[in-house]
Design a protein around this motif. Structure first.
Motif, PDB file in Angstrom:
ATOM      1  N   GLY A  60       0.797  -1.218   0.000  1.00  0.00           N
ATOM      2  CA  GLY A  60       0.000   0.000   0.000  1.00  0.00           C
ATOM      3  C   GLY A  60       0.828   1.266   0.000  1.00  0.00           C
ATOM      4  N   PHE A  61       0.142   2.369   0.238  1.00  0.00           N
ATOM      5  CA  PHE A  61       0.762   3.690   0.240  1.00  0.00           C
ATOM      6  C   PHE A  61       1.284   4.032   1.638  1.00  0.00           C
ATOM      7  N   ASN A  62       2.299   4.892   1.699  1.00  0.00           N
ATOM      8  CA  ASN A  62       2.849   5.325   2.979  1.00  0.00           C
ATOM      9  C   ASN A  62       1.792   5.940   3.880  1.00  0.00           C
ATOM     10  N   THR A  63       0.854   6.644   3.287  1.00  0.00           N
ATOM     11  CA  THR A  63      -0.200   7.264   4.088  1.00  0.00           C
ATOM     12  C   THR A  63      -1.069   6.213   4.775  1.00  0.00           C
ATOM     13  N   ALA A  64      -1.234   5.082   4.139  1.00  0.00           N
ATOM     14  CA  ALA A  64      -2.103   4.034   4.665  1.00  0.00           C
ATOM     15  C   ALA A  64      -1.396   3.117   5.656  1.00  0.00           C
ATOM     16  N   ILE A  65      -0.056   3.080   5.593  1.00  0.00           N
ATOM     17  CA  ILE A  65       0.713   2.181   6.452  1.00  0.00           C
ATOM     18  C   ILE A  65       1.697   3.004   7.283  1.00  0.00           C
ATOM     19  N   PRO A  66       1.433   3.218   8.571  1.00  0.00           N
ATOM     20  CA  PRO A  66       2.353   3.990   9.419  1.00  0.00           C
ATOM     21  C   PRO A  66       3.736   3.335   9.462  1.00  0.00           C
ATOM     22  N   PRO A  67       4.771   4.104   9.750  1.00  0.00           N
ATOM     23  CA  PRO A  67       6.144   3.558   9.765  1.00  0.00           C
ATOM     24  C   PRO A  67       6.309   2.307  10.607  1.00  0.00           C
ATOM     25  N   GLU A  68       5.634   2.250  11.767  1.00  0.00           N
ATOM     26  CA  GLU A  68       5.788   1.082  12.642  1.00  0.00           C
ATOM     27  C   GLU A  68       5.302  -0.205  11.994  1.00  0.00           C
ATOM     28  N   LEU A  69       4.389  -0.084  11.034  1.00  0.00           N
ATOM     29  CA  LEU A  69       3.783  -1.270  10.426  1.00  0.00           C
ATOM     30  C   LEU A  69       4.428  -1.655   9.094  1.00  0.00           C
ATOM     31  N   ARG A  70       5.517  -1.022   8.749  1.00  0.00           N
ATOM     32  CA  ARG A  70       6.160  -1.303   7.462  1.00  0.00           C
ATOM     33  C   ARG A  70       7.268  -2.344   7.589  1.00  0.00           C
ATOM     34  N   ASP A  71       7.365  -3.172   6.558  1.00  0.00           N
ATOM     35  CA  ASP A  71       8.408  -4.188   6.476  1.00  0.00           C
ATOM     36  C   ASP A  71       8.694  -4.444   5.000  1.00  0.00           C
ATOM     37  N   LYS A  72       9.956  -4.591   4.644  1.00  0.00           N
ATOM     38  CA  LYS A  72      10.340  -4.698   3.236  1.00  0.00           C
ATOM     39  C   LYS A  72       9.837  -5.972   2.557  1.00  0.00           C
ATOM     40  N   LYS A  73       9.440  -6.969   3.356  1.00  0.00           N
ATOM     41  CA  LYS A  73       9.022  -8.241   2.773  1.00  0.00           C
ATOM     42  C   LYS A  73       7.534  -8.536   2.943  1.00  0.00           C
ATOM     43  N   VAL A  74       6.964  -8.157   4.082  1.00  0.00           N
ATOM     44  CA  VAL A  74       5.590  -8.574   4.365  1.00  0.00           C
ATOM     45  C   VAL A  74       4.597  -7.417   4.453  1.00  0.00           C
ATOM     46  N   SER A  75       5.095  -6.180   4.593  1.00  0.00           N
ATOM     47  CA  SER A  75       4.203  -5.020   4.686  1.00  0.00           C
ATOM     48  C   SER A  75       4.879  -3.853   3.979  1.00  0.00           C
ATOM     49  N   ILE A  76       4.712  -3.821   2.672  1.00  0.00           N
ATOM     50  CA  ILE A  76       5.488  -2.929   1.814  1.00  0.00           C
ATOM     51  C   ILE A  76       4.706  -1.663   1.508  1.00  0.00           C
ATOM     52  N   ALA A  77       5.324  -0.517   1.804  1.00  0.00           N
ATOM     53  CA  ALA A  77       4.689   0.787   1.574  1.00  0.00           C
ATOM     54  C   ALA A  77       5.498   1.577   0.549  1.00  0.00           C
ATOM     55  N   VAL A  78       4.794   2.303  -0.316  1.00  0.00           N
ATOM     56  CA  VAL A  78       5.450   3.147  -1.310  1.00  0.00           C
ATOM     57  C   VAL A  78       5.090   4.604  -1.051  1.00  0.00           C
ATOM     58  N   ASP A  79       6.028   5.500  -1.352  1.00  0.00           N
ATOM     59  CA  ASP A  79       5.806   6.927  -1.160  1.00  0.00           C
ATOM     60  C   ASP A  79       5.108   7.490  -2.389  1.00  0.00           C
ATOM     61  N   SER A  80       3.841   7.150  -2.529  1.00  0.00           N
ATOM     62  CA  SER A  80       3.084   7.473  -3.733  1.00  0.00           C
ATOM     63  C   SER A  80       1.608   7.267  -3.462  1.00  0.00           C
ATOM     64  N   HIS A  81       0.783   7.863  -4.319  1.00  0.00           N
ATOM     65  CA  HIS A  81      -0.656   7.597  -4.319  1.00  0.00           C
ATOM     66  C   HIS A  81      -1.094   7.073  -5.676  1.00  0.00           C
ATOM     67  N   ASP A  82      -0.134   6.575  -6.443  1.00  0.00           N
ATOM     68  CA  ASP A  82      -0.393   6.050  -7.780  1.00  0.00           C
ATOM     69  C   ASP A  82      -0.470   4.532  -7.714  1.00  0.00           C
ATOM     70  N   TRP A  83      -1.609   3.989  -8.116  1.00  0.00           N
ATOM     71  CA  TRP A  83      -1.794   2.534  -8.032  1.00  0.00           C
ATOM     72  C   TRP A  83      -0.752   1.773  -8.836  1.00  0.00           C
ATOM     73  N   ARG A  84      -0.199   2.384  -9.877  1.00  0.00           N
ATOM     74  CA  ARG A  84       0.815   1.716 -10.703  1.00  0.00           C
ATOM     75  C   ARG A  84       2.066   1.391  -9.896  1.00  0.00           C
ATOM     76  N   ASP A  85       2.328   2.191  -8.885  1.00  0.00           N
ATOM     77  CA  ASP A  85       3.517   1.971  -8.064  1.00  0.00           C
ATOM     78  C   ASP A  85       3.360   0.800  -7.104  1.00  0.00           C
ATOM     79  N   LEU A  86       2.191   0.192  -7.090  1.00  0.00           N
ATOM     80  CA  LEU A  86       1.970  -0.978  -6.243  1.00  0.00           C
ATOM     81  C   LEU A  86       2.210  -2.291  -6.983  1.00  0.00           C
ATOM     82  N   ILE A  87       2.407  -2.217  -8.284  1.00  0.00           N
ATOM     83  CA  ILE A  87       2.574  -3.443  -9.088  1.00  0.00           C
ATOM     84  C   ILE A  87       3.828  -4.201  -8.675  1.00  0.00           C
ATOM     85  N   GLU A  88       4.946  -3.519  -8.612  1.00  0.00           N
ATOM     86  CA  GLU A  88       6.202  -4.186  -8.250  1.00  0.00           C
ATOM     87  C   GLU A  88       6.197  -4.701  -6.818  1.00  0.00           C
TER      88      GLU A  88
END
Length: 353
Positions: A283-311
């Motif tokens: 999801g997006f950084n806005t939707a996932i607070p820093p504490e809930l982010r993980d590079k493998k299981v909870s991936i956040a992107v600094d974007s609001h563009d759905w295309r950036d969620l594909i990778e």
């Protein structure tokens, strides 16, 4: 300790919950009782399975509708009437009052009480809540608590003081760990409103030609009618509002959870619930607070563009359910409640003014 938790006299604590605040109140209150505390909760009602006592304020048998002096509907008039009953309620027997309400009258009255309190800041600062909480904190012996680092930072700026952080938690064991279903449907869950941005999840699913299940109560009828309903079909499915048990069953067939809110989620209990079930988050950084982010299981992107969620979605496809649950275990309810109890004990020792 004897603890009073304030939700609100017309706030229902029955499932399916209206939001994360109601879920927090119920689980936290039950855990406190398990720890040996006596807990009363001011609310409209709650499921009978709960361990705490519900304190109900009755509606008036008289009409509360006003078409002249202070125009309001019958429903709103009854809400005012019920809220003001808090002023006649005897709080002297409680060691601590824990506020989780969004009702102005509650805080106007609560400012008169001398019982020490905790105020959990469940929402980002807005003009209304800033004024309401600043007034309350100025006049009441209350400690504000942020449910994430960014809530603490934001509120600290407006309140002019440090705000302690106690991260939310869930009863991890209640969420069944599911086996891997890498080819399953995508899942989105939350209230249906513009700021939650389910559109992004729909666009992503359409691009990938993958099924999407949408779960949640409709808060904005016009938004649902104009932006969601026209896109529903055999592949894009709306399931409505469900209980936690029902959601757990839906999660079992999913491949990933999409967190697409464009507003800054204060915490995101649904994210932890999905991870506890073995489901990776994208999801997006806005939707996932820093504490809930993980590079493998909870991936956040600094974007609001759905295309950036594909990778990130492709990366999450390799996430193991056990790894998702292990990360979620950091946000266990017992840990959260224990932290609140320490605050309760600390402020209860201070003499009442």
């Amino acid at each position: 300790m004897k603890i009073l938790i304030v939700a609100g006299p017309f706030v229902s604590l029955r499932e399916p919950y209206n939001g994360g605040t109601e879920a927090f109140i119920v689980e936290h209150a039950n855990e406190l009782v398990r720890l040996g505390h006596t807990v009363d909760v001011i609310a409209k009602d709650a499921d009978e399975k709960n361990l705490f006592q519900v304190i109900e304020f009755a509606e008036s048998p008289l009409s509360m509708k006003d078409n002249s002096y202070r125009p309001c509907t019958e429903e709103r008039g009854q809400q005012h009437y019920q809220s003001l009953q808090y002023g006649a309620f005897d709080v002297s027997s409680y060691d601590v009052i824990h506020y989780n309400s969004y009702i102005p009258e509650i805080y106007a009255i609560g400012a008169l009480f001398k019982t020490p309190g905790v105020l959990t800041l469940h929402l980002p600062p807005t003009e209304r809540f800033i004024l309401m909480y600043k007034f309350f904190i100025k006049h009441a012996p209350v400690v504000p608590i942020g449910i994430s680092g960014r809530m603490s930072e934001q509120w600290g700026t407006f309140l002019g003081r440090d705000v302690e952080v106690i991260l939310n938690g869930i009863p991890i064991e209640r969420w069944k760990l599911n086996t891997r279903n890498a080819e399953g449907y995508l899942l989105w869950s939350g209230r249906i409103a513009k700021e939650k941005n389910v559109e992004a999840a729909i666009q992503l699913a359409n691009h990938l030609q993958k099924p999407l299940k949408i779960v949640g109560a409709i808060f904005d009828e016009a938004y649902f009618r104009d932006y969601v309903l026209p896109q529903l079909n055999e592949r894009i499915e709306y399931i409505s509002h469900v209980t936690q048990q029902q959601l757990s069953k839906i999660v079992a067939g999913a491949s990933a959870f999409l967190a697409t809110a464009t507003w800054e989620e204060p915490f995101g209990l649904s994210t932890v619930e999905m991870l506890a079930s073995g489901l990776p988050i994208v999801g997006f950084n806005t939707a996932i607070p820093p504490e809930l982010r993980d590079k493998k299981v909870s991936i956040a992107v600094d974007s609001h563009d759905w295309r950036d969620l594909i990778e990130p979605l492709a990366i999450a496809k390799n996430a193991e359910p056990e790894a998702c649950r292990a990360f979620a275990a950091s946000f266990d309810l017992a840990k959260s409640t224990a932290a609140y109890v320490k605050v309760y004990e600390r402020i209860a020792k201070k003499p009442k003014k």
